[in-house]
Design a protein around this motif. Structure first.
Motif, short mmCIF file in Angstrom:
data_model
loop_
_atom_site.label_atom_id
_atom_site.label_comp_id
_atom_site.label_asym_id
_atom_site.label_seq_id
_atom_site.Cartn_x
_atom_site.Cartn_y
_atom_site.Cartn_z
N VAL A 26 -1.05 -10.27 -1.26
CA VAL A 26 -0.14 -10.32 -2.88
C VAL A 26 -1.09 -9.76 -3.74
O VAL A 26 -0.05 -8.66 -4.59
CB VAL A 26 -1.01 -11.79 -3.60
CG1 VAL A 26 -0.80 -11.84 -4.52
CG2 VAL A 26 -0.10 -12.50 -3.37
N VAL A 27 -2.36 -8.62 -3.43
CA VAL A 27 -2.61 -7.57 -4.30
C VAL A 27 -1.97 -6.11 -3.62
O VAL A 27 -1.49 -5.46 -4.24
CB VAL A 27 -4.23 -7.71 -3.69
CG1 VAL A 27 -5.23 -6.22 -4.11
CG2 VAL A 27 -5.52 -8.88 -4.48
N GLU A 30 0.70 -6.59 -5.82
CA GLU A 30 1.24 -5.37 -6.91
C GLU A 30 0.59 -4.61 -6.79
O GLU A 30 1.27 -3.81 -7.57
CB GLU A 30 -0.29 -6.47 -7.53
CG GLU A 30 -0.26 -8.06 -8.00
CD GLU A 30 -1.31 -8.69 -8.80
OE1 GLU A 30 -3.10 -8.42 -7.62
OE2 GLU A 30 -1.52 -9.07 -8.82
N ASN A 31 -0.15 -3.95 -6.16
CA ASN A 31 -0.08 -2.43 -6.41
C ASN A 31 1.57 -1.39 -5.51
O ASN A 31 1.26 -0.49 -5.84
CB ASN A 31 -1.45 -1.92 -5.10
CG ASN A 31 -2.02 -2.48 -5.07
OD1 ASN A 31 -3.31 -2.48 -6.52
ND2 ASN A 31 -3.14 -2.41 -3.97
N HIS A 34 3.10 -1.82 -9.11
CA HIS A 34 3.10 -0.64 -9.90
C HIS A 34 3.38 0.31 -9.60
O HIS A 34 4.15 0.79 -10.43
CB HIS A 34 1.44 -1.02 -9.97
CG HIS A 34 0.77 0.09 -10.73
ND1 HIS A 34 0.91 -0.05 -12.06
CD2 HIS A 34 0.18 0.81 -10.51
CE1 HIS A 34 -0.13 0.80 -12.96
NE2 HIS A 34 -0.23 1.56 -11.85
N LYS A 104 -0.28 -16.44 -12.11
CA LYS A 104 0.47 -14.66 -12.40
C LYS A 104 1.60 -13.87 -12.07
O LYS A 104 1.65 -12.54 -12.09
CB LYS A 104 0.04 -14.87 -10.18
CG LYS A 104 -0.03 -13.91 -9.21
CD LYS A 104 -0.80 -12.54 -10.11
CE LYS A 104 -2.26 -12.58 -9.78
NZ LYS A 104 -2.92 -11.84 -9.65
N GLU A 107 1.39 -12.92 -15.46
CA GLU A 107 0.63 -11.77 -15.46
C GLU A 107 1.44 -10.57 -15.47
O GLU A 107 1.95 -9.62 -15.87
CB GLU A 107 0.07 -11.57 -13.93
CG GLU A 107 -1.09 -10.26 -14.56
CD GLU A 107 -2.11 -10.70 -13.37
OE1 GLU A 107 -2.23 -9.54 -12.73
OE2 GLU A 107 -2.96 -11.30 -13.22
N TRP A 108 2.17 -11.00 -13.60
CA TRP A 108 3.42 -10.10 -13.74
C TRP A 108 4.86 -10.15 -14.79
O TRP A 108 5.42 -8.72 -14.98
CB TRP A 108 3.87 -10.42 -12.55
CG TRP A 108 2.75 -9.95 -10.91
CD1 TRP A 108 1.57 -9.54 -11.00
CD2 TRP A 108 3.31 -10.50 -9.34
NE1 TRP A 108 1.20 -9.75 -9.87
CE2 TRP A 108 2.33 -10.53 -9.27
CE3 TRP A 108 4.90 -11.44 -8.96
CZ2 TRP A 108 1.96 -10.75 -8.10
CZ3 TRP A 108 4.70 -11.76 -8.03
CH2 TRP A 108 3.37 -11.26 -7.13
N LYS A 111 2.84 -7.35 -17.23
CA LYS A 111 3.01 -6.36 -16.92
C LYS A 111 4.69 -4.93 -16.58
O LYS A 111 4.76 -3.65 -16.06
CB LYS A 111 2.68 -6.03 -15.33
CG LYS A 111 0.69 -6.15 -15.68
CD LYS A 111 0.64 -6.27 -14.28
CE LYS A 111 -1.09 -6.28 -14.22
NZ LYS A 111 -1.94 -6.11 -13.05
N HIS A 113 6.46 -6.25 -13.74
CA HIS A 113 7.01 -6.07 -12.64
C HIS A 113 8.67 -7.12 -11.94
O HIS A 113 8.84 -6.87 -11.25
CB HIS A 113 5.87 -6.68 -11.66
CG HIS A 113 4.38 -5.81 -11.62
ND1 HIS A 113 4.68 -4.15 -11.81
CD2 HIS A 113 3.98 -6.01 -11.71
CE1 HIS A 113 3.89 -3.78 -11.95
NE2 HIS A 113 2.78 -5.39 -12.15
#
Length: 153
Positions: A26-27, A30-31, A34, A104, A107-108, A111, A113
């Protein structure tokens, strides 16, 4: 000293390892999102780029746009009955992992996303300030009900 583990203990260890690996993934995702949004080589402005397309309008557990992969990373599958750590049935949407998953997703959204779902007719920014919440004429079919063909329907 050699300790032998029961099948249940081994299964628990494998589950813990799987969740840890999944959360690492998942991290990584996210990268990637981004970078895709903010360093897109094709040139669209970041505000025009949504790296992840998912289903949020009606439900999140469907064949099209399923979020099982994300809920699963937090140890549950939403909208269905699952076994909890003790082997009891538990509704996945009330598992603590579901709350983490929704945080999560929020949060996305913040951002950029994933896009924020379009509100139903009459509920968006273009609705009249006063009067009944009526959809535009292009949303109405012959019976006066929404056709769903207009982007704001």
């Amino acid at each position: 000293m050699n300790e032998s583990k029961t099948a249940d203990e081994l299964a628990g260890c494998l589950l813990d390892l799987s969740i840890a690996l999944y959360l690492g993934w998942v991290v990584d995702l996210e990268n990637i999102m981004h970078n895709f949004k903010n360093e897109n080589p094709d040139g669209p402005a970041p505000s025009e780029v949504f790296p992840l397309a998912i289903s949020l309008k009606n439900n999140t557990n469907t064949w099209m746009g399923s979020l099982d992969w994300l809920f699963g990373a937090y140890g549950t599958i939403q909208e269905q009955w699952n076994k909890d750590a003790d082997g009891n049935l538990e509704y996945g949407s009330i598992n603590p992992g579901a709350k983490q998953t929704l945080a999560k997703l929020s949060e996305w959204m913040e951002k950029g996303h994933i896009s924020i779902p379009t509100p139903p007719c009459g509920m968006g920014a273009n609705r009249p300030k006063a009067g009944p919440l009526t959809p535009p004429a292009s949303c109405l079919g012959p019976t006066g009900h929404s056709t769903g063909r207009h982007p704001t329907c």
